[in-house]
Write a protein that holds these residues in place. Sequence first.
Motif, PDB file in Angstrom:
ATOM      1  N   CYS A 144      -5.214 -13.655 -14.918  1.00 31.10           N
ATOM      2  CA  CYS A 144      -6.238 -14.306 -15.881  1.00 31.10           C
ATOM      3  C   CYS A 144      -6.291 -15.755 -15.717  1.00 31.10           C
ATOM      4  N   ALA A 145      -5.177 -16.074 -15.467  1.00 28.93           N
ATOM      5  CA  ALA A 145      -5.051 -17.424 -14.803  1.00 28.93           C
ATOM      6  C   ALA A 145      -6.186 -17.919 -13.730  1.00 28.93           C
ATOM      7  N   HIS A 146      -6.192 -17.013 -12.706  1.00 35.21           N
ATOM      8  CA  HIS A 146      -6.982 -17.224 -11.780  1.00 35.21           C
ATOM      9  C   HIS A 146      -8.561 -17.005 -12.355  1.00 35.21           C
ATOM     10  N   PHE A 147      -8.839 -16.155 -13.146  1.00 34.14           N
ATOM     11  CA  PHE A 147     -10.085 -15.724 -13.966  1.00 34.14           C
ATOM     12  C   PHE A 147     -10.590 -17.273 -14.669  1.00 34.14           C
ATOM     13  N   LEU A 148      -9.628 -17.911 -15.309  1.00 31.13           N
ATOM     14  CA  LEU A 148      -9.890 -19.040 -16.091  1.00 31.13           C
ATOM     15  C   LEU A 148     -10.257 -20.230 -15.166  1.00 31.13           C
ATOM     16  N   HIS A 149      -9.551 -20.157 -14.016  1.00 28.07           N
ATOM     17  CA  HIS A 149      -9.756 -21.361 -13.367  1.00 28.07           C
ATOM     18  C   HIS A 149     -11.016 -21.254 -12.388  1.00 28.07           C
ATOM     19  N   ARG A 150     -11.523 -19.788 -12.079  1.00 26.95           N
ATOM     20  CA  ARG A 150     -12.919 -19.604 -11.591  1.00 26.95           C
ATOM     21  C   ARG A 150     -14.040 -19.985 -12.511  1.00 26.95           C
ATOM     22  N   VAL A 151     -13.816 -19.629 -13.585  1.00 22.90           N
ATOM     23  CA  VAL A 151     -14.760 -19.860 -14.645  1.00 22.90           C
ATOM     24  C   VAL A 151     -14.845 -21.625 -14.801  1.00 22.90           C
ATOM     25  N   CYS A 152     -13.713 -22.467 -14.854  1.00 19.58           N
ATOM     26  CA  CYS A 152     -14.021 -23.936 -14.767  1.00 19.58           C
ATOM     27  C   CYS A 152     -14.454 -24.247 -13.508  1.00 19.58           C
ATOM     28  N   ALA A 153     -14.208 -23.915 -12.546  1.00 21.90           N
ATOM     29  CA  ALA A 153     -15.020 -24.233 -11.102  1.00 21.90           C
ATOM     30  C   ALA A 153     -16.252 -23.913 -11.086  1.00 21.90           C
ATOM     31  N   THR A 154     -16.610 -22.934 -11.815  1.00 21.53           N
ATOM     32  CA  THR A 154     -17.822 -22.574 -11.563  1.00 21.53           C
ATOM     33  C   THR A 154     -18.800 -23.497 -12.531  1.00 21.53           C
ATOM     34  N   ARG A 155     -18.376 -23.603 -13.814  1.00 25.93           N
ATOM     35  CA  ARG A 155     -18.712 -24.567 -14.644  1.00 25.93           C
ATOM     36  C   ARG A 155     -19.008 -25.993 -14.166  1.00 25.93           C
ATOM     37  N   SER A 156     -17.767 -26.384 -13.183  1.00 25.01           N
ATOM     38  CA  SER A 156     -17.851 -27.513 -12.768  1.00 25.01           C
ATOM     39  C   SER A 156     -19.070 -28.026 -11.409  1.00 25.01           C
TER      40      SER A 156
ATOM     41  N   LEU B  84     -24.590 -22.060 -20.254  1.00 25.44           N
ATOM     42  CA  LEU B  84     -23.370 -21.991 -21.264  1.00 25.44           C
ATOM     43  C   LEU B  84     -23.510 -20.332 -21.454  1.00 25.44           C
ATOM     44  N   GLN B  85     -24.749 -19.764 -21.806  1.00 23.39           N
ATOM     45  CA  GLN B  85     -24.917 -18.280 -22.160  1.00 23.39           C
ATOM     46  C   GLN B  85     -24.481 -17.493 -21.056  1.00 23.39           C
ATOM     47  N   GLN B  86     -25.089 -18.045 -19.953  1.00 18.72           N
ATOM     48  CA  GLN B  86     -25.037 -17.140 -18.338  1.00 18.72           C
ATOM     49  C   GLN B  86     -23.304 -17.065 -18.141  1.00 18.72           C
ATOM     50  N   ILE B  87     -22.709 -18.252 -18.074  1.00 14.68           N
ATOM     51  CA  ILE B  87     -21.311 -18.037 -17.934  1.00 14.68           C
ATOM     52  C   ILE B  87     -20.523 -17.506 -18.805  1.00 14.68           C
ATOM     53  N   LEU B  88     -20.627 -17.872 -20.302  1.00 17.17           N
ATOM     54  CA  LEU B  88     -19.852 -17.108 -21.457  1.00 17.17           C
ATOM     55  C   LEU B  88     -20.255 -15.554 -21.564  1.00 17.17           C
ATOM     56  N   GLN B  89     -21.309 -15.190 -20.845  1.00 21.82           N
ATOM     57  CA  GLN B  89     -21.518 -13.741 -20.961  1.00 21.82           C
ATOM     58  C   GLN B  89     -21.671 -13.015 -19.880  1.00 21.82           C
ATOM     59  N   GLU B  90     -22.700 -12.973 -18.933  1.00 22.80           N
ATOM     60  CA  GLU B  90     -22.936 -12.412 -17.613  1.00 22.80           C
ATOM     61  C   GLU B  90     -21.921 -12.827 -16.396  1.00 22.80           C
ATOM     62  N   ARG B  91     -21.707 -14.179 -16.272  1.00 25.77           N
ATOM     63  CA  ARG B  91     -20.890 -14.266 -15.283  1.00 25.77           C
ATOM     64  C   ARG B  91     -19.464 -14.119 -15.383  1.00 25.77           C
ATOM     65  N   ALA B  92     -18.970 -14.279 -16.608  1.00 25.90           N
ATOM     66  CA  ALA B  92     -17.479 -14.073 -17.033  1.00 25.90           C
ATOM     67  C   ALA B  92     -17.344 -12.572 -16.743  1.00 25.90           C
ATOM     68  N   ASN B  93     -18.136 -11.566 -16.913  1.00 22.73           N
ATOM     69  CA  ASN B  93     -17.612 -10.328 -16.631  1.00 22.73           C
ATOM     70  C   ASN B  93     -17.369 -10.085 -15.161  1.00 22.73           C
ATOM     71  N   ALA B  94     -18.301 -10.616 -14.161  1.00 25.65           N
ATOM     72  CA  ALA B  94     -18.061 -10.740 -12.877  1.00 25.65           C
ATOM     73  C   ALA B  94     -16.758 -11.411 -12.196  1.00 25.65           C
ATOM     74  N   LEU B  95     -16.653 -12.535 -12.830  1.00 16.22           N
ATOM     75  CA  LEU B  95     -15.471 -13.475 -12.378  1.00 16.22           C
ATOM     76  C   LEU B  95     -14.086 -12.946 -12.893  1.00 16.22           C
ATOM     77  N   ALA B  96     -14.272 -11.889 -14.050  1.00 15.65           N
ATOM     78  CA  ALA B  96     -12.850 -11.471 -14.479  1.00 15.65           C
ATOM     79  C   ALA B  96     -12.597 -10.316 -13.774  1.00 15.65           C
ATOM     80  N   LYS B  97     -13.648  -9.616 -12.885  1.00 14.75           N
ATOM     81  CA  LYS B  97     -13.167  -8.367 -12.161  1.00 14.75           C
ATOM     82  C   LYS B  97     -12.490  -8.769 -10.688  1.00 14.75           C
TER      83      LYS B  97
END
Length: 106
Positions: A83-95, A11-24
Motif C-alpha cells: 500500500c505504501a508503494h501504491f501511494l508512492h506511485r500515485v504521488c510520483a504520477t501526480r508529480s 485528478l479524476q483520472q488519477i483518483l479513479q482509472e489510474r489508481a486501479n492500475a497503480l494499486a495492482k
Amino acid sequence: MSSVAYVEQQLQQILQERANALAKEPGCVIRVTKFTGAALLQTLVFGWQQHPDASLEQLASTAQLGDVSVSDTAVHKRFTEPCAHFLHRVCATRSRRNVCLSKKRQ
C-alpha cells in the motif's frame, strides 16, 4: 481547455482509472472485494484531507461516503508495504503530470 478543467480531468483520472492500475502493480489490491485501488485512494485522500489525524473509524466512515462499506479493521489491514508503494506511485504520477503541465505553459 481551461486550466481548471484540465486539472479536474487529471485528478479524476488519477483518483479513479489510474489508481486501479497503480494499486495492482505493487500488489496492494490483488483481488477486488470491497476496496478497489480508486476506492482505497479516495478513502485515504479525502479522509486525511478532512481529518489529518483520522482514526481508522473515521477512515471507514469516509469509505462509506463512497459506497464502500468496510470496518476499521478492513482499513487497518490495508496499511501494508504494498500500500505504501501504491501511494508512492500515485504521488510520483501526480508529480510527473505537474511537471508536464508546467512545461506546456512555458
